[in-house]
Enzyme design. Sequence first.
Site, PDB file in Angstrom:
ATOM      1  N   ASP A 181      -5.785 100.205  -0.284  1.00 28.82           N
ATOM      2  CA  ASP A 181      -5.842  99.775   1.107  1.00 28.82           C
ATOM      3  C   ASP A 181      -4.584  98.974   1.422  1.00 28.82           C
ATOM      4  O   ASP A 181      -4.334  97.943   0.794  1.00 28.82           O
ATOM      5  CB  ASP A 181      -7.102  98.918   1.326  1.00 28.82           C
ATOM      6  CG  ASP A 181      -7.198  98.399   2.750  1.00 28.82           C
ATOM      7  OD1 ASP A 181      -6.887  99.167   3.667  1.00 28.82           O
ATOM      8  OD2 ASP A 181      -7.559  97.235   2.926  1.00 28.82           O
ATOM      9  N   THR A 232      -3.670 100.935   7.973  1.00 29.71           N
ATOM     10  CA  THR A 232      -2.810  99.792   7.609  1.00 29.71           C
ATOM     11  C   THR A 232      -1.554 100.259   6.865  1.00 29.71           C
ATOM     12  O   THR A 232      -0.475  99.713   7.078  1.00 29.71           O
ATOM     13  CB  THR A 232      -3.596  98.791   6.743  1.00 29.71           C
ATOM     14  OG1 THR A 232      -4.246  99.503   5.684  1.00 29.71           O
ATOM     15  CG2 THR A 232      -4.644  98.077   7.545  1.00 29.71           C
ATOM     16  N   THR A 233      -1.696 101.267   5.993  1.00 31.91           N
ATOM     17  CA  THR A 233      -0.520 101.808   5.301  1.00 31.91           C
ATOM     18  C   THR A 233       0.368 102.527   6.311  1.00 31.91           C
ATOM     19  O   THR A 233       1.598 102.387   6.276  1.00 31.91           O
ATOM     20  CB  THR A 233      -0.962 102.795   4.189  1.00 31.91           C
ATOM     21  OG1 THR A 233      -1.907 102.144   3.347  1.00 31.91           O
ATOM     22  CG2 THR A 233       0.219 103.254   3.361  1.00 31.91           C
ATOM     23  N   ASP A 239     -13.734  99.684   6.024  1.00 34.77           N
ATOM     24  CA  ASP A 239     -12.809 100.468   6.864  1.00 34.77           C
ATOM     25  C   ASP A 239     -13.569 101.553   7.623  1.00 34.77           C
ATOM     26  O   ASP A 239     -13.350 101.758   8.820  1.00 34.77           O
ATOM     27  CB  ASP A 239     -11.725 101.131   5.996  1.00 34.77           C
ATOM     28  CG  ASP A 239     -10.688 100.117   5.507  1.00 34.77           C
ATOM     29  OD1 ASP A 239     -10.874  98.927   5.801  1.00 34.77           O
ATOM     30  OD2 ASP A 239      -9.720 100.516   4.843  1.00 34.77           O
TER      31      ASP A 239
END
Length: 547
Positions: A61, A94-95, A391
Site C-alpha cells: 500500500d 496512493t501509489t 482500502d
Amino acid sequence: MMQPQIILLKEGTEASQGRSQVISNINACQVVADAVRTTLGPRGMDKLMVDPRGGVTISNDGATIVKLLDVIHPAAKTLVEIAKSQDAEVGDGTTTVTMLAAEFLKQVKSFVDENVHPQVIVRAYRKATQLALDKIREIAVKIESDNPAEHTKLLEKCAATTLSSKLVAAQKDFFADMVVSAVSLLDENLPMEMIGIKKVQGGALEESRLVAGVAFKKTFSYAGFEMQPKSYKNPKIALLNVELELKSEKENAEVRVDNVEEYQNIVDAEWSILYDKLEKIHLSGAKVVLSKLPIGDVATQYFADRDLFCAGRVVEQDLKRTLQACGGAIQTSVQSLTEDVLGTCEAFNEEQIGGERYNFFTGCQQAKTCTLILRGGAEQFIEETERSLHDAIMIVRRAIKNDAVVAGGGAIEMELSKYLRDYSRTIAGKQQILIGAFAKALEIIPRQLCDNAGFDATNILNKLRQKHAQGNTWYGVDILNEDVADNFAACVWEPAIVKINAITAASEAACLILSVDETVKNPKSTNTDDRPVKPPMGRGRGRGRPR
C-alpha cells in the site's frame, strides 16, 4: 568605495536557490516514487519495512510505505503528504498519485534545464489538469442504482479491482462480497468507525466472517464468570459507565473511629452501596451487563447466581457500536434503569474463535454497524489484510456516494493521454510541448503495470496507442494474457473520483515543487564549543520551589 558586507542570516545557514534547486527537488521526488514504483498493480511486489524497535510491516500500500519511510527532504515530503491525503479521501490510488506527481516533474526536468520559466510550466499543467478532469467526467459511466442486484454486483467489481493488487488477491471475490455486505449494513452517512475489524491469528483467510451486529473479544473476567450463561434469546442489555467493585481508599484518606462498631458500620455501608447498585441492575430486567469500567469479583459472582452475563472494561468504541446496534443508552448511574434505556437483540452468544473467546450480539433491530473477524497465519499477514479491506471499504463508500466509474488497468490514463496529445496539436507556443509532456507522463501507469508483470512495456503501449486512436476508449493492459483488452467489458472498474483525486493531487504537488526556487535551512543553535544548546528546564515536579 567598497560596500560593507551585509550579514542577514545566522552563520551556518544553508541557502540554495535557482535552477539547480528546482532540479534537486525534482530528483528527490523521483527517489520517493522509486520506493513505491514496483508495488503498482496486480503483479506488484511487497515491501518489508522494519521500524527502529524491530517491528516488521509487510505491505504494498503506497500510503503505508511512504508513511513508514522517514523522509527528511523538505520537497519530497510533499509526495508523502499527497499519498496520505489520497488515502484519507478515497482510500486507494496512493501509489498512482505518488508516481504521477514524480512523472509530471520528470517530464519537465529537461525544460527547466533549458531555462523555461517554472511559472510557464505551472500554467500549462493547470490547463492540462482541468482538461483531463473534464474529460473524465464526460466519459465516466454512471451507475444505475434503481436495480439493487445490479448495483451490488457493480460495487463488488469495484472492490475486487482494488483487492486484485493486494496480498489477498487470490480471495478477492470472497472479500469483495464481504466488504459490500458490510458497507450496505451502515446508515446513509456510511461512517467508517461503525465497521469493527477484529483480528484473530490462526486458521485460513476463508474462515474470516462478517457479523451483522457487534462482536468483541471477551474482556478480563474475575472468578465466577464460568457460572454465567453464555447464550440468551432476546436479552435486555444494560450499557453502563459505572464501576461495580469495592474501591480502595485514597492514599491520604483518614477515618477516625472510637470503637469497632463504628468501623463495622463503615464497612457495611460500602457493601450496601455496592449491593444496592447490583440489585437495581438485576431488578431492571437486564440479562447482559456491559460496562466501560471494571466489574469486580463480588459483582461477577452476584450476577452469575442470578443468571446474568457481565463484562467490564469494554473498549469504548465497542460499547458505542453495541449502542448503535442494540439501541438503549449508556448510563452513568444505576438509579434510572428503565425499559427505554436498555438495548435488545435477537441472540447473544459467546463463541470460541481460534485461541480467543468472542461475545456476539446478532439479529439487532437497529443494526447500523457490523464486525469483520479476520483469520490468518502470521500477524503481519493479518495486518496487511486489514489495510487491504480498509482500502476496499473506502472505495465502495466512494462508489455509493459518487455513482460514476471508469475502467482501470491504465485504460483511463491512455485515453486522457491521447486526448491531451490531440488537444496540444491545436495550440501554439510552449504550452503545446508542456501539455504534450503532461500527456506523456500519464502513460507511466500502464507502462509500470507492464514492467511489474514482466511484460514488454513498449510493445503493449504501442498496441494501446493504436487501439485508443481507433476510438476504443476503455482498452487497457490485460495482466492475465500479456496483451491489451477492453477493461470495462472485463469488469476492471474504479470509481471516477479516485482518478479525479489522484490527477488533481499529483498536479498540485508538481506545481508546488516547481514553484519553489529557494530552500533556506537554519542551523541548530550551538555553544562556543559547538555543542547543541539544551532547552531550559521547566519548573516541573521534582525541582522544588525556586529560591
